[in-house]
Structure formats: C-alpha cells, structure tokens
Design a protein around this motif. Structure first.
Motif, mmCIF file in Angstrom:
data_model
loop_
_atom_site.group_PDB
_atom_site.id
_atom_site.type_symbol
_atom_site.label_atom_id
_atom_site.label_comp_id
_atom_site.label_asym_id
_atom_site.label_seq_id
_atom_site.Cartn_x
_atom_site.Cartn_y
_atom_site.Cartn_z
ATOM 1 N N THR A 1 -14.178 0.792 3.447
ATOM 2 C CA THR A 1 -12.950 1.543 3.237
ATOM 3 C C THR A 1 -12.536 2.056 4.604
ATOM 4 O O THR A 1 -13.335 2.704 5.295
ATOM 5 C CB THR A 1 -13.175 2.711 2.255
ATOM 6 N N HIS B 1 1.264 11.203 -4.453
ATOM 7 C CA HIS B 1 0.461 10.108 -3.903
ATOM 8 C C HIS B 1 -0.948 10.278 -4.462
ATOM 9 O O HIS B 1 -1.602 11.286 -4.199
ATOM 10 C CB HIS B 1 0.444 10.158 -2.377
ATOM 11 N N ASP C 1 5.310 5.421 2.485
ATOM 12 C CA ASP C 1 4.920 6.746 2.018
ATOM 13 C C ASP C 1 5.475 6.925 0.617
ATOM 14 O O ASP C 1 6.549 6.403 0.293
ATOM 15 C CB ASP C 1 5.479 7.828 2.948
ATOM 16 N N LEU D 1 0.826 -1.198 0.000
ATOM 17 C CA LEU D 1 0.000 0.000 0.000
ATOM 18 C C LEU D 1 0.864 1.252 0.000
ATOM 19 O O LEU D 1 1.911 1.292 0.653
ATOM 20 C CB LEU D 1 -0.908 -0.007 1.235
ATOM 21 N N SER D 2 0.396 2.267 -0.698
ATOM 22 C CA SER D 2 1.110 3.541 -0.766
ATOM 23 C C SER D 2 0.318 4.593 0.003
ATOM 24 O O SER D 2 -0.909 4.665 -0.100
ATOM 25 C CB SER D 2 1.261 3.959 -2.231
ATOM 26 N N PHE D 3 1.039 5.420 0.754
ATOM 27 C CA PHE D 3 0.410 6.450 1.583
ATOM 28 C C PHE D 3 1.053 7.809 1.313
ATOM 29 O O PHE D 3 2.146 7.895 0.769
ATOM 30 C CB PHE D 3 0.544 6.091 3.069
ATOM 31 N N GLY E 1 -8.376 5.276 3.776
ATOM 32 C CA GLY E 1 -8.752 5.232 2.373
ATOM 33 C C GLY E 1 -8.465 3.914 1.669
ATOM 34 O O GLY E 1 -8.530 3.842 0.448
ATOM 35 N N VAL E 2 -8.152 2.861 2.432
ATOM 36 C CA VAL E 2 -7.852 1.560 1.837
ATOM 37 C C VAL E 2 -9.125 0.715 1.820
ATOM 38 O O VAL E 2 -9.747 0.503 2.860
ATOM 39 C CB VAL E 2 -6.732 0.832 2.615
ATOM 40 N N PRO F 1 -4.257 8.125 -4.423
ATOM 41 C CA PRO F 1 -5.031 6.924 -4.109
ATOM 42 C C PRO F 1 -5.968 6.578 -5.257
ATOM 43 O O PRO F 1 -6.524 7.457 -5.902
ATOM 44 C CB PRO F 1 -5.821 7.311 -2.867
ATOM 45 N N ASN G 1 -8.916 3.561 -7.013
ATOM 46 C CA ASN G 1 -9.999 2.650 -6.651
ATOM 47 C C ASN G 1 -9.873 1.345 -7.431
ATOM 48 O O ASN G 1 -10.849 0.674 -7.675
ATOM 49 C CB ASN G 1 -11.359 3.307 -6.896
#
Length: 135
Positions: free
Chosen positions: A121, A73, A66, A9-11, A125-126, A75, A77
């Motif tokens: 979610t 970044h 990060d 996951l990217s933040f 936001g994941v 996000p 869907n």
C-alpha cells in the motif's frame, strides 16, 4: 481507439500530490484540472483536482480526483491496482518507488505459482499488486 479499463482513484484533498507521485514512478504525461477550472473558482475546493489523468510510455492510464465538495472521502479495501508483465527490471523499479514510505503486505519475491509477486500500500493509501511472470 477501442475500449479500455483503467483505475480511477479518489482522494481526500491530496490528489495532485498523489498523481504527481505516480508520474514520478511511471513517467508519462499528467493532465490535471481543478474544480476552479471547471466553473467553481470561489469555493474552498477550487484548487482541488476535479479530474487527473496520467498516460505513461508503457501504455498505462491512471485517473484520479479529489472527492467533490460535500462528498465524503472514504478509502476502502475493495480494490487494488495491479501491475503485471515480464520486464523484471521495470516492474521492480515500480515496486521500489510504490512501496517506499508505504506498507508492504507481501514482499516482492518468488511465489508458489512460479512468478515473483508482492503486495503493498503506497503512502497515499492505495493498494498495489505487482506480478513478474516466471520464465
């Protein structure tokens, strides 16, 4: 060890908080390394997470970081993290923690195919899908 597939996951600056949250949900061992630890101690992103990895007692592996300095970044869907199995108590516990403070798109309830399923979610936001196999 054989090959394995796990989400990465990217933040956008809150990877440490997110990974600590997932550790609180799933338990396990969390290792977090920052950009500063990897040779960039004088950048504004020195305390941001360059690589985080959570390994849980249930055998899950979740990685995250990060976004690197200079990279946006954004996000999306186009992914979800899926949890599935037969241990209803365990999976309901994960659901309760993941959905708290987040958004529930599909409530965790029995579906037409016979399993208990839900989509939410989390507060970072994941998107998550939880499926509890029917008897």
């Amino acid at each position: 060890m054989g090959s394995r597939l796990n989400p990465y996951l990217s933040f956008g600056g809150d990877a440490r908080q997110a990974m600590e949250f997932y550790q609180a949900v799933f338990g396990g061992t969390l290792v977090v390394k920052t950009y500063g630890e990897f040779g960039q101690p004088d950048t504004p992103a020195a305390d941001n997470v360059m690589h985080g990895m959570l390994e849980t007692p249930s055998g899950f592996t979740l990685m995250g970081a990060d976004a690197p300095p200079g990279m946006d970044h954004a996000p999306g869907n186009n992914f979800s993290v899926s949890l599935s199995g037969e241990d209803e108590a365990e999976l309901r516990g994960y659901w309760e923690k993941l959905s708290a403070g987040g958004f529930v798109a599909v409530p965790l309830e029995k579906q037409m195919w016979g399993d208990v399923f839900g989509m939410c979610t989390d507060r970072f936001g994941v998107p998550w899908m939880v499926n509890i196999s029917g008897a």
